[in-house]
Motif scaffolding. Sequence first.
Motif, PDB file in Angstrom:
ATOM      1  N   GLN A  74       0.858  -1.186   0.000  1.00 14.42           N
ATOM      2  CA  GLN A  74       0.000   0.000   0.000  1.00 14.42           C
ATOM      3  C   GLN A  74       0.885   1.223   0.000  1.00 14.42           C
ATOM      4  OE1 GLN A  74      -2.313  -0.947   3.540  1.00 14.42           O
ATOM      5  NE2 GLN A  74      -4.035  -1.505   2.234  1.00 14.42           N
ATOM      6  N   TRP A  75       0.538   2.186  -0.854  1.00 13.65           N
ATOM      7  CA  TRP A  75       1.460   3.312  -1.047  1.00 13.65           C
ATOM      8  C   TRP A  75       0.895   4.580  -0.430  1.00 13.65           C
ATOM      9  CZ3 TRP A  75       2.213   6.655  -5.883  1.00 13.65           C
ATOM     10  CH2 TRP A  75       3.425   7.349  -5.808  1.00 13.65           C
ATOM     11  N   ILE A  76       0.133   5.349  -1.188  1.00 11.36           N
ATOM     12  CA  ILE A  76      -0.380   6.610  -0.657  1.00 11.36           C
ATOM     13  C   ILE A  76      -1.831   6.423  -0.241  1.00 11.36           C
ATOM     14  CG2 ILE A  76      -0.933   9.015  -1.160  1.00 11.36           C
ATOM     15  CD1 ILE A  76       1.321   9.138  -3.076  1.00 11.36           C
ATOM     16  N   TYR A  77      -2.096   6.661   1.038  1.00  4.29           N
ATOM     17  CA  TYR A  77      -3.462   6.542   1.533  1.00  4.29           C
ATOM     18  C   TYR A  77      -3.829   7.810   2.277  1.00  4.29           C
ATOM     19  CZ  TYR A  77      -4.500   1.710   0.404  1.00  4.29           C
ATOM     20  OH  TYR A  77      -4.811   0.566  -0.257  1.00  4.29           O
ATOM     21  N   ALA A  78      -4.966   8.394   1.945  1.00  8.05           N
ATOM     22  CA  ALA A  78      -5.450   9.557   2.674  1.00  8.05           C
ATOM     23  C   ALA A  78      -6.942   9.661   2.437  1.00  8.05           C
ATOM     24  CB  ALA A  78      -4.757  10.834   2.207  1.00  8.05           C
ATOM     25  N   GLY A  79      -7.711   9.808   3.503  1.00  7.72           N
ATOM     26  CA  GLY A  79      -9.150   9.830   3.350  1.00  7.72           C
ATOM     27  C   GLY A  79      -9.606   8.541   2.684  1.00  7.72           C
ATOM     28  N   ASP A  80     -10.440   8.651   1.656  1.00  9.29           N
ATOM     29  CA  ASP A  80     -10.837   7.421   0.979  1.00  9.29           C
ATOM     30  C   ASP A  80     -10.017   7.160  -0.280  1.00  9.29           C
ATOM     31  OD1 ASP A  80     -11.821   9.220  -0.780  1.00  9.29           O
ATOM     32  OD2 ASP A  80     -13.935   8.726  -0.521  1.00  9.29           O
ATOM     33  N   LEU A  81      -8.933   7.902  -0.412  1.00 12.46           N
ATOM     34  CA  LEU A  81      -8.021   7.625  -1.521  1.00 12.46           C
ATOM     35  C   LEU A  81      -7.071   6.516  -1.105  1.00 12.46           C
ATOM     36  CD1 LEU A  81      -6.500   8.591  -4.241  1.00 12.46           C
ATOM     37  CD2 LEU A  81      -5.010   9.797  -2.672  1.00 12.46           C
TER      38      LEU A  81
ATOM     39  N   PRO B 344      -9.566  15.705   2.983  1.00 12.60           N
ATOM     40  CA  PRO B 344      -8.631  14.765   3.615  1.00 12.60           C
ATOM     41  C   PRO B 344      -7.300  14.659   2.874  1.00 12.60           C
ATOM     42  CG  PRO B 344     -10.801  13.788   3.395  1.00 12.60           C
ATOM     43  CD  PRO B 344     -10.851  15.091   2.681  1.00 12.60           C
ATOM     44  N   GLN B 345      -7.382  14.620   1.526  1.00 14.90           N
ATOM     45  CA  GLN B 345      -6.139  14.479   0.772  1.00 14.90           C
ATOM     46  C   GLN B 345      -5.266  15.716   0.904  1.00 14.90           C
ATOM     47  OE1 GLN B 345      -9.158  13.619  -0.904  1.00 14.90           O
ATOM     48  NE2 GLN B 345      -8.803  11.483  -0.400  1.00 14.90           N
ATOM     49  N   ALA B 348      -3.730  15.922   4.419  1.00 20.59           N
ATOM     50  CA  ALA B 348      -2.631  14.964   4.545  1.00 20.59           C
ATOM     51  C   ALA B 348      -1.430  15.453   3.747  1.00 20.59           C
ATOM     52  CB  ALA B 348      -3.081  13.590   4.047  1.00 20.59           C
ATOM     53  N   PRO B 530       5.021   6.007   2.177  1.00 18.88           N
ATOM     54  CA  PRO B 530       4.360   7.136   2.848  1.00 18.88           C
ATOM     55  C   PRO B 530       3.279   6.693   3.836  1.00 18.88           C
ATOM     56  CG  PRO B 530       3.709   7.016   0.549  1.00 18.88           C
ATOM     57  CD  PRO B 530       4.818   6.043   0.732  1.00 18.88           C
ATOM     58  N   LYS B 531       2.731   5.499   3.613  1.00 19.98           N
ATOM     59  CA  LYS B 531       1.651   5.063   4.474  1.00 19.98           C
ATOM     60  C   LYS B 531       2.112   4.902   5.919  1.00 19.98           C
ATOM     61  CE  LYS B 531      -0.285   1.236   4.976  1.00 19.98           C
ATOM     62  NZ  LYS B 531      -1.129   0.196   5.470  1.00 19.98           N
ATOM     63  N   LEU B 534       1.508   8.341   7.046  1.00 21.74           N
ATOM     64  CA  LEU B 534       0.131   8.812   6.893  1.00 21.74           C
ATOM     65  C   LEU B 534      -0.832   8.055   7.803  1.00 21.74           C
ATOM     66  CD1 LEU B 534       0.037   9.163   3.006  1.00 21.74           C
ATOM     67  CD2 LEU B 534      -0.101  11.031   4.636  1.00 21.74           C
ATOM     68  N   GLU B 538      -3.830   9.837  10.161  1.00 20.52           N
ATOM     69  CA  GLU B 538      -5.167   9.894   9.583  1.00 20.52           C
ATOM     70  C   GLU B 538      -6.287  10.109  10.608  1.00 20.52           C
ATOM     71  OE1 GLU B 538      -6.079  10.011   6.405  1.00 20.52           O
ATOM     72  OE2 GLU B 538      -8.229   9.951   6.849  1.00 20.52           O
ATOM     73  N   GLN B 564     -14.232  12.328   4.551  1.00 17.90           N
ATOM     74  CA  GLN B 564     -14.431  10.997   3.983  1.00 17.90           C
ATOM     75  C   GLN B 564     -14.114   9.955   5.034  1.00 17.90           C
ATOM     76  OE1 GLN B 564     -11.528  11.252   0.938  1.00 17.90           O
ATOM     77  NE2 GLN B 564     -12.840  12.370  -0.484  1.00 17.90           N
ATOM     78  N   GLU B 565     -14.845   8.852   4.973  1.00 17.86           N
ATOM     79  CA  GLU B 565     -14.528   7.745   5.871  1.00 17.86           C
ATOM     80  C   GLU B 565     -13.397   6.929   5.258  1.00 17.86           C
ATOM     81  OE1 GLU B 565     -15.606   7.274   8.893  1.00 17.86           O
ATOM     82  OE2 GLU B 565     -16.818   9.080   8.655  1.00 17.86           O
ATOM     83  N   PRO B 566     -12.248   6.895   5.911  1.00 14.22           N
ATOM     84  CA  PRO B 566     -11.163   6.109   5.346  1.00 14.22           C
ATOM     85  C   PRO B 566     -11.446   4.619   5.478  1.00 14.22           C
ATOM     86  CG  PRO B 566     -10.542   6.976   7.472  1.00 14.22           C
ATOM     87  CD  PRO B 566     -11.888   7.550   7.156  1.00 14.22           C
ATOM     88  N   ASP B 567     -10.839   3.847   4.612  1.00 15.81           N
ATOM     89  CA  ASP B 567     -10.940   2.397   4.744  1.00 15.81           C
ATOM     90  C   ASP B 567     -10.325   1.968   6.068  1.00 15.81           C
ATOM     91  OD1 ASP B 567     -12.072   2.219   2.329  1.00 15.81           O
ATOM     92  OD2 ASP B 567     -10.236   1.718   1.244  1.00 15.81           O
ATOM     93  N   ASP B 569      -8.965  -0.727   6.713  1.00 17.72           N
ATOM     94  CA  ASP B 569      -7.860  -1.689   6.624  1.00 17.72           C
ATOM     95  C   ASP B 569      -6.489  -1.038   6.538  1.00 17.72           C
ATOM     96  OD1 ASP B 569      -8.168  -0.680   4.112  1.00 17.72           O
ATOM     97  OD2 ASP B 569      -7.584  -2.536   3.112  1.00 17.72           O
ATOM     98  N   TRP B 570      -6.442   0.290   6.576  1.00 15.78           N
ATOM     99  CA  TRP B 570      -5.099   0.838   6.461  1.00 15.78           C
ATOM    100  C   TRP B 570      -4.664   1.709   7.625  1.00 15.78           C
ATOM    101  CZ3 TRP B 570      -3.685   6.005   5.905  1.00 15.78           C
ATOM    102  CH2 TRP B 570      -4.738   6.897   5.718  1.00 15.78           C
TER     103      TRP B 570
END
Lengths: 715, 585
Positions: A74-81, B344-345, B348, B530-531, B534, B538, B564-567, B569-570
């Motif tokens: 998993q690379w870039i995650y932010a919000g629902d992106l 959110p994006q 972040a 980056p995760k 991040l 979050e 936004q509701e983030p997933d 799983d991350w």
Amino acid sequence: MESQFTYLGLIVLFPLLGAIINGVVGSRLNRKLVGWIGSGSILLAFFYSLASTLYLYNHGHDSEYGDLTYTAFQWIYAGDLGLDIAFLMDPLTSVMVLVITGVGFLIHVYSIGYMEDDPGTWRYFAYLNLFCFAMLMLVLGKNMLVTFIGWEGVGLCSYLLIGFWYEDDANAVAGQKAFIVNRVGDFAFLAGLFLLYYQTGTFDYVALEQMASTPAGIATMAPVALPAALLIFVGCTGKSAQIPLYTWLPDAMAGPTPVSALIHAATMVTAGVFLISRTHFLFTIDPAIGLTVATVGTLTAFFAATIAVVQDDIKKVLAYSTISQLGYMFMAVGVGAFTAGIFHLMTHAFFKALLFLGSGSVIHAMGGDQNIQNMGGLRKWMPVTALTFLAACLAISGFPLLSGFFSKDLILWSALSNAHVLSIPGLFDGTIPAAALTVEQAQPLASGGPVDVTATSAAFHWFFYIGGLLTAGLTAFYMFRLYFLTFEGECRADEETKAHLHEAPMSMTVPLSVLGILSVIGGWIGWPHFVPKGWLGSGHKGGHGADHAADAGWTIQDVMLGFEHWLDEVFVVSDTFRIVGRFGAHPYSAEMICTAASVLVGLSGIAAAWWVYLKNPGLPKEIADSVEGLYNLLDNAYWVDELYDSLFVQGAIKVGSFFHAFDKIVIDGVVVDGLGWLAEQAGRILSYLQSGDVQRYATYIVVAIVLIVLTILTI
Amino acid sequence: MEPLSLANGDSFPWLTVLTFGPMLGVLALMLVPREQKDALRNIALLTTLGVFVVSLGIYFYFDPSVVPASGEPFAFQLTDGPVDWIGALGIQYYMGIDGISLWLVLLTTFLMPITVYSTYSAVETHVKEYMICLLFLQTGMIGALVSLDVFLFYIFWEMMLIPMYLIIGVWGSDKRVYAAVKFFLYTMVGSLLMLIGILYVYFQTGDASGGYSFLFTEMAAVDLTFNEQIWLFGAFFLAFAIKVPLFPFHTWLPLAHVQAPTAGSVILAGVMLKMGTYGLLRYAFPLFPAALKAYAPWIGILAVIGVVYGALMAMVQDNVKSLVAYSSISHLGFCVLGLVAMTPQALAGGLYIMLAHGISTGGLFLAVGILYERRHTKEISDFGGISKSMPIFATLFMVIVFASAGLPGLNGFVGEFLALLGTAESHFLWFTGSGAAVFTQTGGGYSLEWAMAALPAVDQVGPEMTAYVLAVVAATGVIWVACYLLWMWRRVMFGPLDKEENRVLSDLNTREMVYMIPVVLMAIFMGVFPKFFLGPMEPSMHGFLEYMAAEQKEAGFDGSVVVQEPDDDWTPDQSPAEKMRENNR
């Protein structure tokens, strides 16, 4: 979780490892070893590409979309992106990875000989492997951002390799120019991505394609389709050296010649064609997009070819030729002939890589001289180079039965015969039911339903075809000008150079020969449809997910139309209800005339070159003198470079200087120092008040009290 | 009076130790004679290294699952206090972190040992005082990041100023005194306005809860009228905008950078500028949400101007250091744009740029410092062909340059991509519709309607396009950054090695490699994974956006903040320490 096809990860991993090993410890290793580490990593990637392709061929249809995928992390995650480093292999990608690793491997091997005497071999192979890594990321990406990593990565490697001999400022300048011009394209690419994401909320190719095949999805995409696609296309013109962003490629020839072969001919510059094919569903939503792409492609093909006619630097001829051939590919994808575009991409990779490697062999022998006016008759000393070079020249000129003949012919035929469906009534406003757009129901539409092909559109297609045909003639002419001036006639080199002329070593001639064979036979998987049915067996199949895995063994027909069948399923969304043939279902006679015309034009070009450069060697000078203005215009490439320089480069510097002055004079001078001055003056006035005079203080107190009382009273 | 215990419950007082750890080093330095320069340097290095090691603890024990309660902008953990400090005035000692400050604290502790180590050969005069200044600076920076009492924050905020003033003014180049004074005055003006703003809000707290309080949570609970907010936000904004610095408050920065010694520049660019953006996010935005909506499009425009302006300025610089300084203005323009976009994006992205810029611009200044120590010049024209004489340096420098140029796979890309992507989909930066109404509400003497009228045809483009246009203009930054960095690179590192002095330059020594390589590796790590960063951020960002959305709804701008509701799983739902304990079980 989707099933993980690990090979895809390995394909990109090996070149990366090669780059790291050579980059970190390469300077301490033996040069030959460095070269073999570099080549070996690409060979491994090639094996895994081949294995993946075979797996896809045999098992691809087991899964729903027939694609192999692998998610690395998993690379870039932010919000629902959520953006993963994920790879996808479908038939389109398989062609690309095989070309990249296959041709790439040959060029790596060639480089071992070519870079033998250079002290920076380790750096060279590290960059070259890094390039392959980035290029593989680009084509294997499962979402647009992984593609973008590769997209910028290949730009970086191109920059590093063009400026490989950075001590010469001209090379450093060329590298810088390439990167910055590409960045202009990347900016547009990003702007397009933002727009697309704003409407669709995803970067995933599969999700986007699914969206583009339902009316609701199309309605979502439609408002941004035209601007987003055109912005992405501008990005493609940067990477693939099309008008208006092509100016960096001729300068990019400053890099080592194998680099020109790999990056600036066979792989990186085709990234734009690949990307449009990958996002074909977006590019066919609105016919205006395709017409724009094809128009730019046609103009680029033609104008670059005219410039190539007068160049004397062997690599410059090939550079402009590359731009011109890429124009063909854009013409193809613009008219919706994606298969033709990718087909030409592949054959072009063979013969253009061969031409560059051959020119490298010549430059090597000539002691670094690249001017074809100083060559001539080199065939005597370099038979293998000359023969393979001739094969490539014939191929690019469209000589019958060589690879370029098949692919270029297919493009020209498609340019003439394809048409976009301009409007399907009710498509975007939702009045057409979803079921109406399934593949089955759209079929009658494609074969003669309410297709609105206006006269304007037909005029466009004639323009593409004639432009392409003229370019074909010019191509044959300048390629054989190059061949005759280099390898035939009298040798014009001085005695000292002549004494050193030699054929290249094995590590260079073997790749040349392999590419020579591919340039000859590479097109035999895409014969024209009019070739008699007796040759083909029982008529050709309808494509569209034809179940070739089920057939036991290959028929001759599978091979002869193999390329088309292999790629069919990729472009199914566009092919079924957005692109139609204007001449009906089986217009074999028209196709045949078309082919005959291109063969004739190609042969005329060759004959003209023979007449002008071998038969009458004095003639070129006379012609150049008689049309001096035109000659100068072409020789200086229409002065576009000079125009861009004065407009953009000097312009930006002027604006920067203006800002600099503004900063110093207005912001710092007037505002900041002005505030300082005000503070100082205020201090003076206040210090005047504090005179030490008790009576004056008493006055202040009284005045103040009166004011306070008044204020309270008024409230 | 409550019993004096710093730590909440039984946990270790991490933040107090981190903040005042450098002070132990200062004490030790005072005991060492000034002649023993090596001992002084080593003590400073060991102190900062020690602080870094301790700071890993806060990463280890940071629990990402702590989210703000409804109606609260932030949720803090690992808190120390609150303890009455000056009880009569309601000033308390209270520290804590959340996902927003966690990585900034770690960035500070990561950069400090590197900075100290880089000064071993750069500073020969007054080494003792120099090291003391650096350690004081660290206390100030960490303190400002973890304070939860606004007064405490203000003390640390001002405390950063003095050592930096001295570092520039004493150990700087020729025009150091002018630069130092300018730096000091500029930031003081902003700070004082902010102090007035803080005091204004402070005096409102009394009505709500009986006693006055400087606690952030108390101050955030104060109900302010729209007009009050407009003025107060202006005061806070000015202070932070100068620190960032945002166009047109930036002219102190290039001067300060050029005159400052390498360590000063690294800390200034790496951490101190982020105090501006951090302050905006932590204080100015949540305290005055309604005013923020009114200002947001204008802040966005200033940020975008900063991106382009800074970059074009960087292009025409003849001095490497001022080039990097202007590039900071450009990069932080992206950051501020991301922060005000309220998606959110973008949020972040803005936060990520703070971290990435700290690493990559810190690295650029270190590299410039290495060149300066060898050649004693910063003029671009004095160099040329350095790649030939310093190949290892060239490799490391190149990674940093491309990180700064936003190459995907390196750290600069992630933040800028997210910030621009988020800005493009922002609803917060719209001028028209409800957003435009804000300006008529303000009424009176400071109505901004005239400026609205001056903007061409925003109405025709449609409100969505406002944000998209800002994002696209800012995105031209990807072209400019390549222009100025590669042009600099070509003139400094490429080209013929034609100057005699440059031929004999020695490549990096072990010490230089030891401090450059972590920076380079971090630039790569942050670009590839980056995760890792991040993830823990979050939940805090999500909570903050929910708070802002609720506030905006109250103010009549429902839907202007994108939540936004983030997933699931991350985002990690437990601290690394917890996870380890679970695995051991």
